[in-house]
Design a protein around this motif. Sequence first.
Motif, PDB file in Angstrom:
ATOM      1  N   PRO A 179       0.853  -1.216   0.200  1.00  0.00           N
ATOM      2  CA  PRO A 179       0.059  -0.058   0.091  1.00  0.00           C
ATOM      3  C   PRO A 179       0.693   1.402  -0.006  1.00  0.00           C
ATOM      4  CG  PRO A 179      -0.670  -1.488   1.504  1.00  0.00           C
ATOM      5  CD  PRO A 179       0.598  -1.992   1.118  1.00  0.00           C
ATOM      6  N   GLU A 180       0.171   2.380  -0.380  1.00  0.00           N
ATOM      7  CA  GLU A 180       0.681   3.591  -0.309  1.00  0.00           C
ATOM      8  C   GLU A 180       0.725   4.499   1.125  1.00  0.00           C
ATOM      9  OE1 GLU A 180      -0.615   5.823  -3.761  1.00  0.00           O
ATOM     10  OE2 GLU A 180       0.299   4.591  -5.140  1.00  0.00           O
ATOM     11  N   ASN A 181       1.578   5.472   1.222  1.00  0.00           N
ATOM     12  CA  ASN A 181       1.421   6.242   2.466  1.00  0.00           C
ATOM     13  C   ASN A 181       1.421   5.600   3.483  1.00  0.00           C
ATOM     14  OD1 ASN A 181       0.408   8.743   0.740  1.00  0.00           O
ATOM     15  ND2 ASN A 181      -1.565   7.672   0.909  1.00  0.00           N
ATOM     16  N   LEU A 182       2.684   4.679   3.726  1.00  0.00           N
ATOM     17  CA  LEU A 182       2.815   3.857   4.792  1.00  0.00           C
ATOM     18  C   LEU A 182       3.923   4.593   5.611  1.00  0.00           C
ATOM     19  CD1 LEU A 182       3.183   0.203   3.418  1.00  0.00           C
ATOM     20  CD2 LEU A 182       1.440   1.238   4.642  1.00  0.00           C
ATOM     21  N   GLN A 183       3.901   4.382   6.880  1.00  0.00           N
ATOM     22  CA  GLN A 183       5.049   4.788   7.677  1.00  0.00           C
ATOM     23  C   GLN A 183       6.213   3.930   7.528  1.00  0.00           C
ATOM     24  OE1 GLN A 183       4.380   5.847  11.961  1.00  0.00           O
ATOM     25  NE2 GLN A 183       1.961   5.933  11.387  1.00  0.00           N
ATOM     26  N   GLY A 184       5.859   2.444   7.334  1.00  0.00           N
ATOM     27  CA  GLY A 184       6.851   1.674   7.185  1.00  0.00           C
ATOM     28  C   GLY A 184       6.400   0.140   7.104  1.00  0.00           C
ATOM     29  N   PHE A 185       7.340  -0.821   7.219  1.00  0.00           N
ATOM     30  CA  PHE A 185       6.905  -2.366   7.380  1.00  0.00           C
ATOM     31  C   PHE A 185       7.692  -3.074   8.215  1.00  0.00           C
ATOM     32  CE2 PHE A 185       9.136  -1.630   3.244  1.00  0.00           C
ATOM     33  CZ  PHE A 185      10.226  -2.685   3.546  1.00  0.00           C
ATOM     34  N   VAL A 186       7.251  -4.154   8.650  1.00  0.00           N
ATOM     35  CA  VAL A 186       8.369  -5.196   9.401  1.00  0.00           C
ATOM     36  C   VAL A 186       7.914  -6.453   9.024  1.00  0.00           C
ATOM     37  CG1 VAL A 186       8.441  -6.017  11.633  1.00  0.00           C
ATOM     38  CG2 VAL A 186       7.646  -3.756  11.574  1.00  0.00           C
ATOM     39  N   TRP A 187       9.240  -7.291   8.808  1.00  0.00           N
ATOM     40  CA  TRP A 187       8.998  -8.772   8.597  1.00  0.00           C
ATOM     41  C   TRP A 187       9.357  -9.522   9.935  1.00  0.00           C
ATOM     42  CZ3 TRP A 187       8.120 -11.610   4.120  1.00  0.00           C
ATOM     43  CH2 TRP A 187       8.296 -11.028   3.191  1.00  0.00           C
ATOM     44  N   HIS A 188       8.851 -10.608  10.125  1.00  0.00           N
ATOM     45  CA  HIS A 188       8.833 -11.730  11.085  1.00  0.00           C
ATOM     46  C   HIS A 188       9.225 -12.837  10.617  1.00  0.00           C
ATOM     47  CE1 HIS A 188       7.182  -8.100  13.482  1.00  0.00           C
ATOM     48  NE2 HIS A 188       7.904  -8.541  14.503  1.00  0.00           N
ATOM     49  N   LYS A 189       9.768 -13.667  11.578  1.00  0.00           N
ATOM     50  CA  LYS A 189       9.764 -15.215  11.159  1.00  0.00           C
ATOM     51  C   LYS A 189       8.637 -15.599  11.865  1.00  0.00           C
ATOM     52  CE  LYS A 189      11.438 -19.135  10.201  1.00  0.00           C
ATOM     53  NZ  LYS A 189      12.743 -19.797  10.649  1.00  0.00           N
ATOM     54  N   GLY A 190       7.574 -16.496  11.387  1.00  0.00           N
ATOM     55  CA  GLY A 190       6.562 -16.808  11.946  1.00  0.00           C
ATOM     56  C   GLY A 190       5.202 -15.755  11.915  1.00  0.00           C
ATOM     57  N   VAL A 191       4.472 -15.945  12.503  1.00  0.00           N
ATOM     58  CA  VAL A 191       3.020 -15.326  12.243  1.00  0.00           C
ATOM     59  C   VAL A 191       2.776 -14.140  13.464  1.00  0.00           C
ATOM     60  CG1 VAL A 191       2.027 -16.950  10.891  1.00  0.00           C
ATOM     61  CG2 VAL A 191       1.614 -16.959  13.472  1.00  0.00           C
ATOM     62  N   PHE A 192       3.576 -14.281  14.508  1.00  0.00           N
ATOM     63  CA  PHE A 192       3.274 -13.481  15.826  1.00  0.00           C
ATOM     64  C   PHE A 192       4.397 -12.066  15.572  1.00  0.00           C
ATOM     65  CE2 PHE A 192       1.683 -17.658  17.392  1.00  0.00           C
ATOM     66  CZ  PHE A 192       0.609 -17.257  17.566  1.00  0.00           C
ATOM     67  N   PRO A 193       3.984 -11.143  15.969  1.00  0.00           N
ATOM     68  CA  PRO A 193       4.855  -9.761  15.737  1.00  0.00           C
ATOM     69  C   PRO A 193       5.418  -9.564  17.073  1.00  0.00           C
ATOM     70  CG  PRO A 193       2.483  -9.308  16.185  1.00  0.00           C
ATOM     71  CD  PRO A 193       2.355 -10.623  15.991  1.00  0.00           C
ATOM     72  N   LEU A 194       6.477 -10.789  17.332  1.00  0.00           N
ATOM     73  CA  LEU A 194       7.269 -10.462  18.698  1.00  0.00           C
ATOM     74  C   LEU A 194       8.679  -9.850  18.452  1.00  0.00           C
ATOM     75  CD1 LEU A 194       6.328 -13.985  20.113  1.00  0.00           C
ATOM     76  CD2 LEU A 194       5.214 -11.891  20.566  1.00  0.00           C
ATOM     77  N   ASP A 195       9.260  -9.194  19.289  1.00  0.00           N
ATOM     78  CA  ASP A 195      10.552  -8.738  18.860  1.00  0.00           C
ATOM     79  C   ASP A 195      11.641  -9.766  18.756  1.00  0.00           C
ATOM     80  OD1 ASP A 195       9.520  -5.947  19.398  1.00  0.00           O
ATOM     81  OD2 ASP A 195      10.140  -5.702  21.315  1.00  0.00           O
ATOM     82  N   HIS A 196      11.690 -10.854  19.502  1.00  0.00           N
ATOM     83  CA  HIS A 196      12.760 -11.714  19.243  1.00  0.00           C
ATOM     84  C   HIS A 196      12.424 -12.410  17.877  1.00  0.00           C
ATOM     85  CE1 HIS A 196       9.597 -14.316  20.974  1.00  0.00           C
ATOM     86  NE2 HIS A 196      10.332 -15.414  20.299  1.00  0.00           N
ATOM     87  N   LEU A 197      11.207 -12.439  17.210  1.00  0.00           N
ATOM     88  CA  LEU A 197      10.912 -13.041  15.927  1.00  0.00           C
ATOM     89  C   LEU A 197      11.102 -12.105  14.810  1.00  0.00           C
ATOM     90  CD1 LEU A 197       7.848 -15.197  16.784  1.00  0.00           C
ATOM     91  CD2 LEU A 197      10.294 -15.678  16.733  1.00  0.00           C
ATOM     92  N   LYS A 198      11.371 -10.792  15.075  1.00  0.00           N
ATOM     93  CA  LYS A 198      11.696  -9.746  14.193  1.00  0.00           C
ATOM     94  C   LYS A 198      13.008 -10.023  13.069  1.00  0.00           C
ATOM     95  CE  LYS A 198      10.812  -5.552  15.183  1.00  0.00           C
ATOM     96  NZ  LYS A 198      10.893  -4.300  15.792  1.00  0.00           N
ATOM     97  N   ILE A 199      12.663  -9.788  11.822  1.00  0.00           N
ATOM     98  CA  ILE A 199      13.723 -10.269  10.944  1.00  0.00           C
ATOM     99  C   ILE A 199      14.175  -8.730  10.513  1.00  0.00           C
ATOM    100  CG2 ILE A 199      14.481 -11.152   8.533  1.00  0.00           C
ATOM    101  CD1 ILE A 199      12.225 -12.955   8.912  1.00  0.00           C
ATOM    102  N   ALA A 200      13.474  -7.971  10.271  1.00  0.00           N
ATOM    103  CA  ALA A 200      13.961  -6.626   9.469  1.00  0.00           C
ATOM    104  C   ALA A 200      12.525  -5.535   9.702  1.00  0.00           C
ATOM    105  CB  ALA A 200      14.267  -6.593   8.295  1.00  0.00           C
ATOM    106  N   SER A 201      12.828  -4.333  10.017  1.00  0.00           N
ATOM    107  CA  SER A 201      11.984  -3.116   9.819  1.00  0.00           C
ATOM    108  C   SER A 201      12.247  -2.119   9.109  1.00  0.00           C
ATOM    109  CB  SER A 201      11.503  -2.707  11.500  1.00  0.00           C
ATOM    110  OG  SER A 201      12.570  -2.222  11.975  1.00  0.00           O
ATOM    111  N   HIS A 202      11.505  -1.296   8.412  1.00  0.00           N
ATOM    112  CA  HIS A 202      11.867  -0.318   7.542  1.00  0.00           C
ATOM    113  C   HIS A 202      10.834   0.707   7.640  1.00  0.00           C
ATOM    114  CE1 HIS A 202      13.501   1.430   4.077  1.00  0.00           C
ATOM    115  NE2 HIS A 202      12.403   1.891   3.660  1.00  0.00           N
ATOM    116  N   SER A 203      11.523   2.212   7.833  1.00  0.00           N
ATOM    117  CA  SER A 203      10.834   3.182   8.100  1.00  0.00           C
ATOM    118  C   SER A 203      10.887   4.071   6.700  1.00  0.00           C
ATOM    119  CB  SER A 203      11.478   4.168   9.252  1.00  0.00           C
ATOM    120  OG  SER A 203      10.837   5.372   9.552  1.00  0.00           O
ATOM    121  N   PHE A 204       9.783   4.507   6.162  1.00  0.00           N
ATOM    122  CA  PHE A 204       9.868   5.389   4.954  1.00  0.00           C
ATOM    123  C   PHE A 204       9.913   6.842   5.457  1.00  0.00           C
ATOM    124  CE2 PHE A 204       7.120   2.133   3.243  1.00  0.00           C
ATOM    125  CZ  PHE A 204       7.902   1.661   2.279  1.00  0.00           C
TER     126      PHE A 204
END
Length: 285
Positions: A179-204
């Motif tokens: 989508p357009e007009n995003l603040q950013g996005f986050v990739w996780h390993k698995g389906v739960f947005p937990l910090d220790h499962l975070k792969i990468a995050s990007h800020s526009f």
Amino acid sequence: MMDSDVLSCKDCTSRQGLLLTVSLLTCWLLPTTAQISIESVPPIAVEGDNVLLLVQNLPEDVQSLSWYTGGKPLKRFEIARHVIATNSSVPGPAHSGRQTVLNSGSLLIKSVTRKDLGYYTLQILDTTSRREITRAEFFVQSPILGFRKHPTASQLKIEFVPPRIEENYDILLLVYNLPENLQGFVWHKGVFPLDHLKIASHSFLTNSTMLGRTYYDRLTVCNDGSLLLSNVSQEDTGLYSLRTIPVDLISESATGYLKVNNCLTAGWTFMLNQSCTRVLLYISR
């Protein structure tokens, strides 16, 4: 390497060469101990579907096994205990009446709901009372939330390029319809947005990317949300999820399952064919 060894031994007789080749072939044919693994079929289900947690390489000396919900084998989360010899199961506190343990060790869950998603733990007990623990995970999407088995043209989705991958190669998790007009996005390993499962995050907003420690030297993040994962291994097998961080706080997500094949299988077949060819050549002489 076998070619150089055989060709350098120019003074060997045909019989010696044959023995050498057969010896090498015998070494390659020694059985290896396959590690127990669990594959969710399908890895991403729709509410109402049946999910099979397929157990592969179950050891022959297993006496009994137990399935649990969650990531730890806690008694209050036990689904069922299964005895291999009698092919019988005893339901546990977490059994809902929809789970069946097969004699292969696999767990069938019927008519899944979103409450069923997450981690499952298999604990096996062999004849020497040695315990081994293996975990699996699957995700359940609700049709009401916009998930369709055939995504619409504008729906956020992930495609693996190439669709099949072996160890030590690179794979692109290609994102469509970010989508357009995003603040950013986050990739996780698995389906739960937990910090220790975070792969990468990007800020526009700052045009910056933060990489998870585990993947730090193997990741490339693109502005379209896509993710390049280099030098994959068996440990990279599993669910991957992308979550958007929009300005209006109405987030979207997409999930995909990556299966990394063991490159030893292809290499084993090649070496075996080469070895058999050399054995025949020596015999013919």
